[in-house]
Scaffold this motif. Structure first.
Motif, PDB file in Angstrom:
ATOM      1  N   ARG A   1     -12.425  -7.778 -15.041  1.00  0.00           N
ATOM      2  CA  ARG A   1     -12.924  -6.505 -14.546  1.00  0.00           C
ATOM      3  C   ARG A   1     -11.768  -5.532 -14.375  1.00  0.00           C
ATOM      4  N   PHE A   2     -12.115  -4.251 -14.202  1.00  0.00           N
ATOM      5  CA  PHE A   2     -11.115  -3.214 -14.041  1.00  0.00           C
ATOM      6  C   PHE A   2     -10.940  -2.860 -12.564  1.00  0.00           C
ATOM      7  N   ARG A   3      -9.699  -2.555 -12.225  1.00  0.00           N
ATOM      8  CA  ARG A   3      -9.385  -2.094 -10.873  1.00  0.00           C
ATOM      9  C   ARG A   3      -9.234  -0.577 -10.905  1.00  0.00           C
ATOM     10  N   VAL A   4      -9.717   0.104  -9.869  1.00  0.00           N
ATOM     11  CA  VAL A   4      -9.732   1.565  -9.842  1.00  0.00           C
ATOM     12  C   VAL A   4      -8.849   2.070  -8.714  1.00  0.00           C
ATOM     13  N   ASP A   5      -8.037   3.077  -9.017  1.00  0.00           N
ATOM     14  CA  ASP A   5      -7.139   3.649  -8.009  1.00  0.00           C
ATOM     15  C   ASP A   5      -7.897   4.599  -7.082  1.00  0.00           C
ATOM     16  N   ALA A   6      -7.393   4.759  -5.856  1.00  0.00           N
ATOM     17  CA  ALA A   6      -8.015   5.623  -4.859  1.00  0.00           C
ATOM     18  C   ALA A   6      -7.817   7.095  -5.201  1.00  0.00           C
ATOM     19  N   THR A   7      -8.807   7.913  -4.888  1.00  0.00           N
ATOM     20  CA  THR A   7      -8.723   9.365  -5.069  1.00  0.00           C
ATOM     21  C   THR A   7      -9.127  10.028  -3.756  1.00  0.00           C
ATOM     22  N   SER A   8      -8.829  11.315  -3.631  1.00  0.00           N
ATOM     23  CA  SER A   8      -9.143  12.057  -2.407  1.00  0.00           C
ATOM     24  C   SER A   8     -10.507  12.726  -2.463  1.00  0.00           C
ATOM     25  N   SER A   9     -11.206  12.640  -3.570  1.00  0.00           N
ATOM     26  CA  SER A   9     -12.542  13.241  -3.655  1.00  0.00           C
ATOM     27  C   SER A   9     -13.519  12.430  -2.809  1.00  0.00           C
ATOM     28  N   MET A  10     -14.561  13.114  -2.307  1.00  0.00           N
ATOM     29  CA  MET A  10     -15.564  12.468  -1.443  1.00  0.00           C
ATOM     30  C   MET A  10     -14.860  11.623  -0.376  1.00  0.00           C
ATOM     31  N   ARG A  11     -13.980  12.275   0.350  1.00  0.00           N
ATOM     32  CA  ARG A  11     -13.066  11.583   1.259  1.00  0.00           C
ATOM     33  C   ARG A  11     -13.800  10.728   2.290  1.00  0.00           C
ATOM     34  N   PHE A  12     -15.003  11.129   2.651  1.00  0.00           N
ATOM     35  CA  PHE A  12     -15.744  10.380   3.665  1.00  0.00           C
ATOM     36  C   PHE A  12     -15.960   8.926   3.243  1.00  0.00           C
ATOM     37  N   LEU A  13     -16.222   8.698   1.958  1.00  0.00           N
ATOM     38  CA  LEU A  13     -16.470   7.337   1.482  1.00  0.00           C
ATOM     39  C   LEU A  13     -15.225   6.470   1.554  1.00  0.00           C
ATOM     40  N   ASN A  14     -14.039   7.097   1.601  1.00  0.00           N
ATOM     41  CA  ASN A  14     -12.800   6.309   1.734  1.00  0.00           C
ATOM     42  C   ASN A  14     -12.755   5.527   3.045  1.00  0.00           C
ATOM     43  N   LYS A  15     -13.552   5.955   4.031  1.00  0.00           N
ATOM     44  CA  LYS A  15     -13.578   5.251   5.310  1.00  0.00           C
ATOM     45  C   LYS A  15     -14.015   3.796   5.144  1.00  0.00           C
ATOM     46  N   ALA A  16     -14.809   3.532   4.079  1.00  0.00           N
ATOM     47  CA  ALA A  16     -15.275   2.158   3.853  1.00  0.00           C
ATOM     48  C   ALA A  16     -14.110   1.217   3.562  1.00  0.00           C
ATOM     49  N   ALA A  17     -12.977   1.752   3.053  1.00  0.00           N
ATOM     50  CA  ALA A  17     -11.820   0.920   2.702  1.00  0.00           C
ATOM     51  C   ALA A  17     -10.718   0.973   3.760  1.00  0.00           C
ATOM     52  N   VAL A  18     -11.006   1.621   4.900  1.00  0.00           N
ATOM     53  CA  VAL A  18     -10.024   1.677   5.994  1.00  0.00           C
ATOM     54  C   VAL A  18     -10.129   0.392   6.815  1.00  0.00           C
ATOM     55  N   LYS A  19      -8.991  -0.215   7.092  1.00  0.00           N
ATOM     56  CA  LYS A  19      -8.969  -1.442   7.891  1.00  0.00           C
ATOM     57  C   LYS A  19      -9.105  -1.084   9.364  1.00  0.00           C
ATOM     58  N   ALA A  20     -10.178  -1.541   9.992  1.00  0.00           N
ATOM     59  CA  ALA A  20     -10.429  -1.278  11.413  1.00  0.00           C
ATOM     60  C   ALA A  20     -10.665  -2.602  12.134  1.00  0.00           C
ATOM     61  N   GLU A  21      -9.973  -2.797  13.247  1.00  0.00           N
ATOM     62  CA  GLU A  21     -10.024  -4.084  13.941  1.00  0.00           C
ATOM     63  C   GLU A  21     -11.403  -4.411  14.494  1.00  0.00           C
ATOM     64  N   ASP A  22     -12.129  -3.393  14.966  1.00  0.00           N
ATOM     65  CA  ASP A  22     -13.415  -3.652  15.622  1.00  0.00           C
ATOM     66  C   ASP A  22     -14.591  -3.621  14.641  1.00  0.00           C
ATOM     67  N   ALA A  23     -14.321  -3.455  13.352  1.00  0.00           N
ATOM     68  CA  ALA A  23     -15.403  -3.372  12.359  1.00  0.00           C
ATOM     69  C   ALA A  23     -15.773  -4.772  11.875  1.00  0.00           C
ATOM     70  N   PRO A  24     -17.065  -5.034  11.637  1.00  0.00           N
ATOM     71  CA  PRO A  24     -17.472  -6.342  11.094  1.00  0.00           C
ATOM     72  C   PRO A  24     -16.939  -6.532   9.685  1.00  0.00           C
ATOM     73  N   GLY A  25     -16.947  -7.762   9.211  1.00  0.00           N
ATOM     74  CA  GLY A  25     -16.375  -8.069   7.904  1.00  0.00           C
ATOM     75  C   GLY A  25     -17.055  -7.354   6.753  1.00  0.00           C
ATOM     76  N   TRP A  26     -18.378  -7.170   6.850  1.00  0.00           N
ATOM     77  CA  TRP A  26     -19.086  -6.521   5.737  1.00  0.00           C
ATOM     78  C   TRP A  26     -18.711  -5.053   5.593  1.00  0.00           C
ATOM     79  N   ALA A  27     -18.121  -4.462   6.682  1.00  0.00           N
ATOM     80  CA  ALA A  27     -17.813  -3.035   6.672  1.00  0.00           C
ATOM     81  C   ALA A  27     -16.457  -2.720   6.059  1.00  0.00           C
TER      82      ALA A  27
END
Length: 594
Positions: A295-321
């Motif tokens: 499969r292909f790996r995709v680099d991060a972009t600044s467009s639709m910045r809100f969706l980038n929150k899904a890839a932010v590491k947060a201590e209190d977030a469940p694993g699926w998040a």
């Protein structure tokens, strides 16, 4: 059509490098499976299956009006509602294939349901008890309505076909493409040739249906007209199954719809989490993970910045998040396609007129090839001119227009995909304007020959007066249909190509249902004023006004498409074969206007 044996462009490795396996899950060998030998069975299947499908779809409005005694608007809406369902069920089939059964077994299950629907439909037009009696001419052409049982069996067959179609349509072309290894140079070239042959067989099947099968239905019997495509479908399934030992398969990797839903849900869950300024801090797995799965790996972009929150590491977030950057960027790429997908609904609604109102226009005209000829042209057969024109225009486009445009634009495609779609949308506006003009002429002729048209007899005006609208629609399809399929496939992420194809099919489904909604609304509004634009008697209708309204709707949709396409950035990606750090770069490319 050789397979491409061991060592040809593959470094002496006889095993495929794209992760394909045999039906038991063992790695597939290039010399034993796949290639053109396997694709021959798949292409022949598509030829017979398209004959079966269009053997029903091309002339459906005629059966509903002439044999089930439905009105023009009711029949047209039933056709487009069924057609809409046919093109929406592939979303379900794609989900089941990607998440659970795989493409092969989903296809097999779907084809079994499909065949059951065709058998039920053939029974509905063959068994006397399942057909309403013909109209009684002695009683003022009284036409008895079909009973609940008769309607239930016939429409039960239609919607069983739609359900089966959902399992076969999104998987059969993908199974064909799976027979070629993208990481084997020679096979990658053969894959391009496969799609050319694929489209050729589709058009051949449609041509046979709109000529031979339509003639059987109109001039011989509906039992033969449906029996022949049912046998064709049974033969196609048998041919496909006979090729099973030769096929390569891809293992299910989970539904892309599920992955996208997870990204959106994770972004909402972490809506208060800040996105780091350095996008390199976002969560991503090691490159070897993608390499091992081809499969292909995709680099991060600044467009639709809100969706980038899904890839932010947060201590209190469940694993699926916690999602990877690649999952986030793939979701963004699909999201960018949604507004343009919405502009495909109106064009697909206009295409639905070919199999409904265009056919009903033909019924009112003289269908003889000449004044003294006994042979009558079935109204639905004029649809063959759409296919013939489309084939001719595609050939001219490929051989003449692309080379000329390529020299001017330096674009390998000649013009961009969105420019090609835009040309098709413009031609559709011209088509509907011309159709309104032709219908205005037909209505004027009907008013001046009112006596000749009495008793429901055809007007003394040749059916070939309708040719311009069929030919123009074929020219529009050459740009629009092919460009639409290629655009949504090309711009979908590498791991979501099936979803991209399903999105283009969804446009036809929504467009068909939009056609039903618009026609019903127009009938209700104009009928309330005492002068319906569309009625059972087309000679007493104002179908020209309805077509002019569709032309205005097409022009407004074209304007919206131009605005969106000028803002769209094409997905730029590496086309190199996967190496250890294989990845796709999704930085914005040049806009379509350039």
């Amino acid at each position: 059509m050789e397979n491409g044996g061991e060592g040809e462009g593959g470094g002496g490795d006889d095993y495929t490098r794209d992760g394909s396996v045999d039906l038991r899950g063992n790695p597939a060998r290039r010399s034993k499976r796949g290639g053109w030998t396997a694709c021959t069975f798949i292409v022949v299947y598509e030829l017979f299956e398209r004959m079966a499908y269009y053997g029903v779809a091309s002339n459906l409005v005629m059966y509903l009006t002439e044999r089930l005694h439905q009105g023009t608007v009711e029949a047209a809406n039933n056709v487009t509602n069924w057609s809409g369902t046919v093109f929406l069920t592939p979303l379900l089939g794609a989900f089941v294939a990607d998440a659970y059964l795989g493409r092969y077994w989903t296809f097999v299950a779907g084809s079994a349901v499909y065949l059951m629907g065709m058998l039920l439909l053939t029974l509905a037009v063959s068994v006397p008890a399942l057909k309403p009696p013909p109209c009684d001419a002695s009683a003022g052409a009284t036409c008895p309505r079909a009973s609940a049982l008769q309607l239930g069996v016939y429409f039960g067959g239609l919607y069983t076909i739609a359900l089966g179609h959902g399992g076969t349509k999104p998987n059969i072309s993908t199974i064909g493409a799976d027979q070629f290894d993208d990481f084997h140079p020679a096979e990658r070239l053969r894959k391009l040739s496969f799609f050319n042959w694929w489209m050729f067989t589709v058009f051949t099947g449609i041509l046979f249906s709109t000529t031979v099968l339509v003639y059987l239905q109109d001039s011989v019997s509906w039992s033969w007209g449906y029996g022949v495509p049912t046998l064709a479908l049974a033969a196609s399934v048998a041919i496909f199954l006979a090729g099973t030992p030769l096929y390569r398969h891809k293992l299910p990797q989970g539904s892309p719809i599920t992955r996208m839903g997870r990204v959106v849900a994770a972004s909402v869950w972490k809506c208060r989490v800040a996105v780091p300024g350095d996008l390199g801090e976002l969560h991503e797995v090691e490159p070897e993970y993608y390499t091992s799965r081809k499969r292909f790996r995709v680099d991060a972009t600044s467009s639709m910045r809100f969706l980038n929150k899904a890839a932010v590491k947060a201590e209190d977030a469940p694993g699926w998040a916690l999602c990877t950057v690649t999952q986030v960027e793939e979701t963004k790429q699909i999201a960018k396609l949604v507004p343009l997908l919405a502009t495909m609904f109106v064009p697909c609604a206009l295409m639905a007129q070919v199999g409904t109102l265009f056919v009903r226009q033909g019924v009112t005209l003289d269908r003889r090839l000449g004044r003294g000829a006994s042979f009558q042209v079935p109204p639905a057969s004029l649809g063959a001119f759409v296919t013939l024109t489309m084939l001719a225009c595609v050939a001219v486009y490929d051989r003449a227009l692309i080379p000329a445009a390529r020299r001017r634009t330096k674009n390998p495609r000649g013009i961009t995909l969105l420019q090609r779609i835009g040309a098709g949308l413009l031609l559709q506006v011209v088509t509907m304007a011309a159709t309104a003009a032709v219908e205005s002429r037909r209505l004027s002729f009907a008013r001046s020959h009112a006596a000749a048209a009495g008793g429901g007899r055809p007007l003394p005006l040749t059916i070939f007066v309708l040719l311009p609208q069929f030919v123009l629609m074929g020219a529009a399809d050459a740009f629009l249909v092919v460009g639409q399929i290629e655009f949504f496939y090309d711009q979908a992420p590498e791991s979501m190509k099936s979803l991209g194809t399903a999105m283009s099919l969804t446009a036809y489904g929504v467009g068909s249902m939009l056609s039903s909604a618009v026609l019903s609304l127009v009938e209700r509004v104009t009928g309330g004023r005492g002068a319906p634009w569309v009625a059972n008697d087309l000679n007493a209708s104002r179908l020209d006004c309805y077509y002019a309204f569709l032309a205005v709707l097409a022009a407004a949709n074209l304007a919206a498409f131009v605005v969106l396409s000028c803002r769209y950035s094409y997905r730029a990606e590496s086309t190199e074969a996967i190496a250890v750090t294989a990845r796709v770069h999704s930085e914005p490319a040049a806009p379509v206007a350039e």
